[in-house]
Design a protein around this motif. Structure first.
Motif, PDB file in Angstrom:
ATOM      1  N   THR A 136      -5.742   9.153  -8.986  1.00  0.00           N
ATOM      2  CA  THR A 136      -4.895   8.081  -8.464  1.00  0.00           C
ATOM      3  C   THR A 136      -3.524   8.640  -8.121  1.00  0.00           C
ATOM      4  O   THR A 136      -3.064   9.630  -8.713  1.00  0.00           O
ATOM      5  N   ARG A 186       3.342   1.085  -6.296  1.00  0.00           N
ATOM      6  CA  ARG A 186       2.062   0.957  -5.582  1.00  0.00           C
ATOM      7  C   ARG A 186       1.160   2.102  -6.014  1.00  0.00           C
ATOM      8  O   ARG A 186       1.534   3.288  -5.914  1.00  0.00           O
ATOM      9  N   THR A 187      -0.022   1.760  -6.512  1.00  0.00           N
ATOM     10  CA  THR A 187      -1.013   2.743  -6.931  1.00  0.00           C
ATOM     11  C   THR A 187      -2.182   2.720  -5.952  1.00  0.00           C
ATOM     12  O   THR A 187      -2.670   1.651  -5.583  1.00  0.00           O
ATOM     13  N   PHE A 188      -2.633   3.917  -5.564  1.00  0.00           N
ATOM     14  CA  PHE A 188      -3.748   3.992  -4.604  1.00  0.00           C
ATOM     15  C   PHE A 188      -4.587   5.230  -4.877  1.00  0.00           C
ATOM     16  O   PHE A 188      -4.211   6.061  -5.701  1.00  0.00           O
TER      17      PHE A 188
END
Length: 713
Positions: free
Chosen positions: A169, A711-713
Motif C-alpha cells: 500500500t 489517501r491510501t491506495f
C-alpha cells in the motif's frame, strides 16, 4: 479510545523484561475488542503483559488518539500533556525546559532506544522523529530502572508503525494549519510505502514540513526563542525505514530513522514590556549566528527467538547520534577578552551526544516451580556527550565518556487472583573525562581529568490483588538510577585545582517511588486512583541564576501526588474522559536544611484537570471536545536559596479544543481548532519562573485552525 491502566507507577516494573525495546511486541498485541478493557496489553515494560497483572502500570496513547491530538498541534509533548495526568504543560517550543513527569525527569525512548541525554540535558530531546511514524506511546509513571539510567520520573516509549496486512500500500498525507494571518501557514506532507508478504514486512516513510509564525489571543506575533530553539519559523524532514523478517519462531528487524529540524532565521525577538504586561513578540529580522537545529539519527537491529530453551529471548543493538545547535548570543558567559572586547563576542553552543549499546533478555516461565516466571538480562550502554562553542570552537563541556553495564533478574509468581513481582538490577557505570579548561568567564580554570564510578543495586517489589470482577488493587515500590546534569556541573567549575574525580556534585541520584492504588476496568470503561511518594536523599535541583542559566544544587527532594483517570462510555457512540493530577514537590534550600521549599516550575507542573468527550456522529467518524484547566500556583513566598529568590506566581487558565475526523472512500479527512475560545494567556513556565526573562516571556497560541488529509491506495 485510549487503553489505560491509570494512575499507577511503574514501580515494580524495574527490570521486568522480554524483547529489549519492545520492538517486536506489535501494536496489534495491545489492541482489544471494543469494551474488553481488562485485556489491554502493554509492552513498554520490555515484556508484553496484561495490565491487570502489573503492580503499577502504564498509560497507552493509541494511534487514533495521537491522530486527533496532532490535528490540534503537531507536538508530541502536547499529546502527553493531554493524556498523561502527571505530565506538565507543553512549552510549545523546541526546548522542553519545564516539562516533567510527576515532578521528575522522564527517559524518552524510540522503540526502546534512548533519546534522552541525561549527561548533558539540553532539553531538546523531545523532537527526534516525525509524529507520523508513531503508532502509539506507552508511558510508565514513576521511578524505574527498566530501561537503565535516567528514568527518575518515568519512561516515555514511542512505538513506531509496522505493516499489519498482506500486500503493498501507498499513502500520502498532508496537514495544514493556520490562523489566517501573515506568514502563518504550517504545512507538512509525507509519503508512506507499506509492504507485507509472507514472513517479510517493510515500512518506508519520508516527509518534509515548514512552519510559519503564530499569533496569541490578542493577535500579536508570539515571540520566537532564537536562543534555545523554536518550532516557529522553522522546518525539517524525516526519513524512516523499518524492515523485518520472520524465520519460524525467530525474527530479525532493522529500523533506521533520520530526523532534521531547524529554524529559518527570518525573525528576531522583541523583548517583553512588563510595565505594560506585553509579552515577548517578534519582528522580521535575521538573528545573529546560525539558526538553532536538531539533527537525530537512530539505528537499531533487533532479534527475537520465541522458543529458546523453553523461553523467549530478545536482543537489540542500537546507535543514536544527536546534535542540538543553539542560537547566537553575546551573553556574559560566552565572553573572552582574549578574543574580543567585553560584550562584543557572539557565540553559540552545540551539544553532541553519541550513544550505542546492547540489550539482551531471556524470559522463562515455570522454571523450578509452576507459576514462577524468571527474567534474566544484561544491558550495556556507552554514551559520549559534550558541548562546544560552535562559533569559536571552545570547549564548554568536555567529552563525557560514560559506560554502563547492568545485569538484572526479575521473578514473578501468580497465585490465583494475586500476582507478586520482585527483582534487582545492578547498575555499574563509569564516567571518564579528560583534562579541560573552562570558559574565560569561569576564570579559564584548568580542570584535571579523571574517572568516577556510579555503582548501585536498585530493586523493586510489588503485588496486584484482583479482588472482584473488574477490580484490582496494587502496592509497589521501586528505585530508579540517574545522574545530575554532569555537563552543568563541569562547565561551571570556577575554582582552581579541581579534578573530575573529586567533585562531590557528581554522585548518583537514586530515587525510590512508593505507590498504592485501586483500579476498575469494565465493559463500559475504566477508572482509577492512586497515591505516590517519590524520594531521593541526594537529589538534583536546577535553580536559575541572574543570567537565566541553570545551576545545580545537590539537595534532597520529595514529590507526592494524587492522580485520577477514567473513561466511561455513555452510549456506544459517546464517551466521556477525565484525568486529574495534584503534584506536591519539595526540596531544601541547602544540604542539611528541612524540605520546606516547593519545587519550582522548572521541575514541577501545576495541578491539572483534563475533561473530554468523544462522539462518533457517523460511522467511521470521530469528534472530540476537550478542556484543560491549569490551577493557580504561588510558591516559596519570601524564600531564598542563598541570594537567589525562589518566589514564583502562576495565574491559571482554561483552554478548550475541538477535533473531528471522517474516513471517507476518498481518504481520511480531519479538522481541528486549537484554543477554541481564542484565550489570551502566558504559558505556565515563562509565567512562573522567578527570573522573568523579557526574551522568553511567551504567550500561548491563539485560535488555530488545521486540516489534514490522508489517501491510501
Amino acid at each position: 479510545m485510549i487503553r489505560r491502566r491509570p494512575l499507577a507507577t511503574a514501580v515494580a516494573l524495574a527490570c521486568l523484561a522480554v524483547a529489549p525495546g519492545s520492538t517486536f511486541a506489535q501494536a496489534g498485541d495491545a489492541a482489544t475488542p471494543e469494551g474488553d478493557t481488562a485485556a489491554v496489553v502493554v509492552t513498554a515494560t520490555r515484556n508484553a503483559k496484561s495490565v491487570d497483572k502489573i503492580p503499577g502500570a502504564v498509560s497507552v496513547i493509541s494511534q487514533p488518539e495521537l491522530e486527533t491530538q496532532y490535528l490540534l498541534a503537531d507536538d508530541p509533548s502536547a499529546a502527553l500533556a493531554a493524556y498523561v495526568p502527571g505530565y506538565s504543560p507543553s512549552r510549545q517550543k523546541l526546548s522542553s525546559t519545564g516539562e516533567s513527569l510527576r515532578g521528575r525527569t522522564a527517559l524518552i525512548l524510540l522503540d526502546g532506544v534512548p533519546q534522552s541525554n541525561p549527561l548533558r540535558a539540553g532539553m531538546r530531546e523531545g523532537y527526534f522523529a516525525d509524529t507520523a511514524i508513531i503508532e502509539r506511546i506507552e508511558v510508565i509513571n514513576g521511578a524505574s530502572a527498566i530501561q537503565g539510567m535516567g528514568a527518575t520520573g518515568g519512561i516515555v516509549n514511542y512505538i513506531t508503525k509496522t505493516p499489519r496486512t498482506d500486500g503493498t500500500t501507498f499513502a500520502v498525507n498532508v496537514r495544514l494549519a493556520s490562523q489566517f494571518r501573515h506568514d502563518n501557514l504550517d504545512w507538512k506532507t509525507g509519503f508512506t510505502v507499506a509492504h507485507k508478504a509472507g514472513d517479510f514486512d517493510l515500512l518506508a516513510y519520508g516527509s518534509t514540513q515548514r512552519r510559519g509564525m503564530a499569533y496569541d489571543g490578542s493577535h500579536r506575533l508570539i515571540g520566537i526563542d532564537v536562543l534555545q530553539g523554536d518550532t516557529l519559523d522553522a522546518g525539517g524532514n524525516d526519513l524512516f525505514l523499518k524492515a523485518g523478517r520472520n524465520f519460524g519462531d525467530q525474527r530479525l528487524q532493522l529500523t533506521v530513522n533520520r530526523f532534521r529540524f531547524e529554524g529559518d532565521a527570518d525573525y528576531s525577538t522583541v523583548p517583553a514590556n512588563f510595565a505594560t504586561d506585553t509579552p515577548t513578540t517578534a519582528r522580521a529580522a535575521v538573528p545573529p549566528g546560525r539558526a538553532p537545529a536538531n539533527h537525530v539519527r537512530t539505528i537499531s537491529l533487533d532479534y527475537r527467538h520465541n522458543a529458546l530453551l523453553g523461553g523467549t529471548f530478545g536482543a537489540q543493538l542500537f546507535k543514536q547520534d544527536f546534535t542540538a545547535l543553539y542560537g547566537g548570543s553575546n551573553t556574559a558567559t560566552f565572553q573572552d577578552i582574549r578574543l574580543a572586547p567585553l560584550g562584543q563576542l557572539w557565540d553559540q553552543s552545540e551539544i553532541n551526544a553519541d550513544k550505542y549499546g546492547a540489550k539482551a533478555t531471556w524470559v522463562r516461565p515455570n522454571l523450578l516451580l509452576d507459576g514462577l516466571e524468571w527474567t534474566l538480562g544484561l544491558d550495556h550502554l556507552r554514551d559520549r556527550s559534550g558541548q562546544r562553542m560552535a562559533g569559536t570552537g571552545r570547549t564548554w563541556v568536555p567529552t563525557l565518556d560514560f559506560r554502563s553495564t547492568a545485569p538484572f533478574v526479575q521473578l514473578e509468581y501468580e497465585l490465583g487472583p494475586v500476582t507478586v513481582r520482585a527483582g534487582m538490577r545492578r547498575e555499574s557505570a563509569d564516567l571518564h573525562v579528560d583534562a579541560y579548561t573552562t570558559l574565560w568567564t569561569y576564570g579559564a580554570q584548568a580542570v584535571r581529568g579523571g574517572a568516577r564510578s556510579f555503582s548501585k543495586t536498585v530493586g523493586n517489589v510489588g503485588a496486584v490483588w484482583r479482588f472482584a470482577p473488574g477490580w484490582s488493587a496494587f502496592a509497589a515500590s521501586s528505585e530508579g538510577f540517574g545522574l545530575p546534569d554532569v555537563g552543568v556541573v563541569l562547565r561551571g567549575v570556577n575554582r582552581p585545582n579541581q579534578s573530575v574525580d573529586q567533585l562531590f556534585d557528581l554522585q548518583a541520584v537514586v530515587t525510590r517511588n512508593n505507590e498504592v492504588g485501586v483500579n476498575w476496568r469494565g465493559a463500559r470503561g475504566n477508572a482509577g486512583i492512586s497515591y505516590y511518594d517519590s524520594r531521593s536523599r541526594l537529589g538534583s535541583v536546577i535553580r536559575v541564576n541572574a543570567e537565566g542559566l541553570g545551576v545545580i544544587d545537590r539537595v534532597p527532594t520529595r514529590v507526592r501526588g494524587w492522580e485520577l483517570a477514567g473513561e466511561y462510555r455513555v452510549l456506544p457512540t459517546l464517551s466521556a474522559t477525565g484525568t486529574y493530577a495534584r503534584t506536591d514537590g519539595s526540596t531544601a534550600a541547602r544540604a542539611g536544611a528541612p524540605l520546606d521549599l516547593a519545587l519550582g516550575a522548572r521541575a514541577q507542573g501545576p495541578d491539572k484537570l483534563v475533561l473530554g468527550a468523544n462522539w462518533q456522529w457517523l460511522p467511521k467518524s470521530q469528534l472530540r471536545l476537550q478542556a484543560t484547566r491549569l490551577a493557580d500556583r504561588d510558591t516559596n513566598i519570601g524564600r531564598f536559596a542563598g541570594a537567589t529568590s525562589l518566589e514564583e506566581h502562576f495565574r491559571g487558565y482554561t483552554l478548550a479544543d475541538l477535533a473531528a475526523s471522517y474516513d471517507s472512500r476518498w481518504g481520511k479527512l480531519g479538522v481541528g481548532i486549537d484554543n477554541l475560545t481564542d484565550r489570551q494567556y502566558i504559558g505556565y513556565y515563562p509565567q512562573s519562573v522567578r527570573y522573568k526573562d523579557p526574551l522568553t516571556y511567551f504567550a500561548g497560541r491563539g485560535r488555530t485552525f488545521s486540516a489534514s488529509f490522508t489517501r491510501t491506495f
